[in-house]
Motif scaffolding. Structure first.
Motif, PDB file in Angstrom:
ATOM      1  N   UNK A 151       5.924  -1.876   0.710  1.00 17.80           N
ATOM      2  CA  UNK A 151       7.359  -1.744   0.798  1.00 17.80           C
ATOM      3  C   UNK A 151       7.952  -3.374  -0.259  1.00 17.80           C
ATOM      4  N   UNK A 152       7.199  -4.342  -0.849  1.00 13.41           N
ATOM      5  CA  UNK A 152       7.350  -5.288  -1.746  1.00 13.41           C
ATOM      6  C   UNK A 152       8.445  -6.833  -0.108  1.00 13.41           C
ATOM      7  N   UNK A 153       8.227  -6.025   1.036  1.00 18.60           N
ATOM      8  CA  UNK A 153       9.295  -7.063   1.750  1.00 18.60           C
ATOM      9  C   UNK A 153       8.249  -8.538   1.675  1.00 18.60           C
ATOM     10  N   UNK A 154       7.444  -8.715   0.967  1.00 19.88           N
ATOM     11  CA  UNK A 154       7.062 -10.230   0.288  1.00 19.88           C
ATOM     12  C   UNK A 154       6.589 -11.097  -0.377  1.00 19.88           C
ATOM     13  N   UNK A 155       6.779 -11.732  -0.749  1.00 19.71           N
ATOM     14  CA  UNK A 155       6.516 -11.788  -2.225  1.00 19.71           C
ATOM     15  C   UNK A 155       4.560 -12.252  -2.358  1.00 19.71           C
ATOM     16  N   UNK A 156       4.318 -12.619  -1.517  1.00 19.90           N
ATOM     17  CA  UNK A 156       2.968 -12.527  -2.079  1.00 19.90           C
ATOM     18  C   UNK A 156       1.843 -12.408  -0.571  1.00 19.90           C
ATOM     19  N   UNK A 157       0.678 -11.711  -0.528  1.00 15.72           N
ATOM     20  CA  UNK A 157      -0.209 -11.571   0.288  1.00 15.72           C
ATOM     21  C   UNK A 157      -1.133 -11.968   0.697  1.00 15.72           C
ATOM     22  N   UNK A 158      -1.785 -12.111   1.873  1.00 16.73           N
ATOM     23  CA  UNK A 158      -3.322 -13.050   1.948  1.00 16.73           C
ATOM     24  C   UNK A 158      -3.875 -11.907   2.998  1.00 16.73           C
ATOM     25  N   UNK A 159      -4.916 -10.986   1.957  1.00 16.89           N
ATOM     26  CA  UNK A 159      -5.984  -9.979   3.247  1.00 16.89           C
ATOM     27  C   UNK A 159      -7.544 -10.746   3.459  1.00 16.89           C
ATOM     28  N   UNK A 160      -7.900 -11.407   5.022  1.00 17.21           N
ATOM     29  CA  UNK A 160      -8.596 -11.902   5.487  1.00 17.21           C
ATOM     30  C   UNK A 160      -8.865 -10.861   6.023  1.00 17.21           C
ATOM     31  N   UNK A 161     -10.687 -10.767   5.969  1.00 14.76           N
ATOM     32  CA  UNK A 161     -11.917  -9.557   6.195  1.00 14.76           C
ATOM     33  C   UNK A 161     -10.770  -8.672   6.618  1.00 14.76           C
ATOM     34  N   UNK A 162      -9.974  -7.717   5.960  1.00 15.47           N
ATOM     35  CA  UNK A 162      -9.077  -6.575   6.614  1.00 15.47           C
ATOM     36  C   UNK A 162     -10.063  -5.757   6.933  1.00 15.47           C
ATOM     37  N   UNK A 163      -9.579  -5.213   7.999  1.00 13.72           N
ATOM     38  CA  UNK A 163      -9.981  -4.035   9.291  1.00 13.72           C
ATOM     39  C   UNK A 163      -8.494  -2.745   9.284  1.00 13.72           C
ATOM     40  N   UNK A 164      -9.741  -1.712   8.877  1.00 14.20           N
ATOM     41  CA  UNK A 164      -9.232  -0.365   8.183  1.00 14.20           C
ATOM     42  C   UNK A 164      -8.280  -0.360   7.109  1.00 14.20           C
ATOM     43  N   UNK A 165      -8.123  -1.380   6.456  1.00 17.29           N
ATOM     44  CA  UNK A 165      -7.153  -1.005   5.315  1.00 17.29           C
ATOM     45  C   UNK A 165      -8.621  -0.360   4.178  1.00 17.29           C
ATOM     46  N   UNK A 166      -7.327   0.984   3.434  1.00 16.71           N
ATOM     47  CA  UNK A 166      -8.252   2.253   2.624  1.00 16.71           C
ATOM     48  C   UNK A 166      -8.374   2.173   0.597  1.00 16.71           C
ATOM     49  N   UNK A 167      -8.833   2.571   0.362  1.00 13.62           N
ATOM     50  CA  UNK A 167      -8.466   2.242  -1.043  1.00 13.62           C
ATOM     51  C   UNK A 167      -7.151   2.561  -1.708  1.00 13.62           C
ATOM     52  N   UNK A 168      -6.415   3.577  -1.041  1.00  7.90           N
ATOM     53  CA  UNK A 168      -5.472   4.168  -1.138  1.00  7.90           C
ATOM     54  C   UNK A 168      -4.035   3.260  -0.630  1.00  7.90           C
ATOM     55  N   UNK A 169      -4.904   2.379   0.432  1.00  7.32           N
ATOM     56  CA  UNK A 169      -3.485   1.358   1.298  1.00  7.32           C
ATOM     57  C   UNK A 169      -3.533   0.757   0.072  1.00  7.32           C
ATOM     58  N   UNK A 170      -4.372   0.358  -0.451  1.00  6.19           N
ATOM     59  CA  UNK A 170      -4.150  -0.866  -1.841  1.00  6.19           C
ATOM     60  C   UNK A 170      -3.318  -0.289  -2.738  1.00  6.19           C
ATOM     61  N   UNK A 171      -3.465   1.017  -2.679  1.00  5.53           N
ATOM     62  CA  UNK A 171      -3.072   1.891  -4.497  1.00  5.53           C
ATOM     63  C   UNK A 171      -1.577   1.949  -4.429  1.00  5.53           C
ATOM     64  N   UNK A 172      -1.415   1.937  -3.042  1.00  9.81           N
ATOM     65  CA  UNK A 172       0.168   1.367  -2.953  1.00  9.81           C
ATOM     66  C   UNK A 172       0.848   0.181  -3.090  1.00  9.81           C
ATOM     67  N   UNK A 173      -0.022  -0.838  -2.865  1.00  8.34           N
ATOM     68  CA  UNK A 173       0.979  -1.946  -2.964  1.00  8.34           C
ATOM     69  C   UNK A 173       1.258  -2.322  -3.932  1.00  8.34           C
ATOM     70  N   UNK A 174       2.321  -3.144  -3.572  1.00  9.06           N
ATOM     71  CA  UNK A 174       3.710  -3.572  -4.708  1.00  9.06           C
ATOM     72  C   UNK A 174       3.504  -5.134  -5.239  1.00  9.06           C
ATOM     73  N   UNK A 175       2.989  -5.859  -3.759  1.00  7.26           N
ATOM     74  CA  UNK A 175       3.569  -7.156  -3.305  1.00  7.26           C
ATOM     75  C   UNK A 175       2.143  -8.237  -4.622  1.00  7.26           C
ATOM     76  N   UNK A 176       2.129  -9.361  -5.306  1.00  4.36           N
ATOM     77  CA  UNK A 176       0.753 -10.015  -5.356  1.00  4.36           C
ATOM     78  C   UNK A 176      -0.117 -10.521  -4.319  1.00  4.36           C
ATOM     79  N   UNK A 177      -1.362 -10.118  -4.504  1.00  4.12           N
ATOM     80  CA  UNK A 177      -1.979  -9.780  -3.078  1.00  4.12           C
ATOM     81  C   UNK A 177      -3.489 -10.313  -3.191  1.00  4.12           C
ATOM     82  N   UNK A 178      -3.750 -11.192  -2.804  1.00  3.95           N
ATOM     83  CA  UNK A 178      -5.148 -11.713  -2.535  1.00  3.95           C
ATOM     84  C   UNK A 178      -6.064 -11.434  -1.347  1.00  3.95           C
TER      85      UNK A 178
END
Length: 239
Positions: A139-166
């Motif tokens: 939902x673009x609520x943050x300007x940048x995101x970092x995911x460290x060893x994520x849990x329960x994140x799916x490819x479909x989740x990532x497809x919806x991301x609108x924020x610059x993500x590491x």
């Protein structure tokens, strides 16, 4: 499903550790550190062991050197997972600490930061917290995101991301194995409007960025490498 790796190497929690202090923000208790008048903020979303983990607070203090106001909210409401409680295994504990509730709380933290004049926000999530950060990124609520060893994140989740993500992944990770992280990378690369950085660290396991042994020189170096990548990402996009 949770993996046993979520519960390994639990930290010795310490409510007084760190250079900062505990204050209220967005209706939550939070560890606060760094310049309170900064217009640039980073907030860290813990794993299942919560915001009193010394290594997590140490990372928060480290991030302040770049001028960021850093908050580590208690999304677990003083109820971190206790691996020594046989009556409440991880799946039972998770019933009381869903990432959906964490997402609503995180939105309140974002709103509170903006209300105090913060103009740009970065969010980093660890294991449990990474799932929440992904929801913010959708939902673009943050300007940048970092995911460290994520849990329960799916490819479909990532497809919806609108924020610059590491994404910082581990070579040995049952929740986000390298094969899955590569799929995350492909999904992000397909989004022209989103910049991304994906790195898989060799020789480490899920949780290595915050649940490392401070007396293990190699483990410390691996964690610090991830911390530098995290800080570089926020320096690039939270400005």
């Amino acid at each position: 499903m949770a993996s046993s790796q979520c519960c390994e190497n639990p930290p010795t929690l310490n409510p007084t550790c760190g250079q900062g202090c505990v204050e209220d923000i967005g209706g939550l208790k939070a560890y606060i550190t760094g310049p309170s008048d900064s217009k640039l903020a980073v907030f860290l979303l813990s794993d299942i062991f919560g915001y009193e983990a010394p290594n997590l607070r140490k990372l928060a203090d480290k991030i302040t050197v770049a001028g960021f106001y850093v908050v580590v909210p208690d999304f677990l409401y003083r109820d971190p997972y206790n691996p020594n409680d046989p009556k409440r295994p991880i799946m039972e504990w998770l019933k009381d600490h869903g990432t959906d509730k964490g997402t609503e709380d995180a939105k309140a933290v974002v709103a509170a930061l903006k209300s105090k004049g913060v103009s740009a926000i970065g969010a980093a999530g660890f294991c449990w917290g990474a799932k929440v950060v992904v929801e913010l990124g959708k939902h673009s609520l943050v300007n940048a995101a970092v995911l460290c060893h994520p849990a329960w994140v799916t490819v479909d989740d990532i497809k919806e991301v609108k924020t610059h993500t590491a994404i910082l992944g581990a070579e040995t990770d049952h929740l986000s194995p390298p094969e899955l992280v590569k799929q995350f990378e492909e999904a992000l690369s397909a989004k022209a409007e989103v910049d991304s950085f994906v790195k898989i660290f060799p020789g480490v396991e899920h949780g290595w960025t915050t649940r490392y042994d401070v007396d293990d020189e190699t483990a410390v170096k691996k964690a610090e490498e991830a911390h530098q990548d995290l800080l570089a990402w926020f320096t690039k996009y939270v400005k």
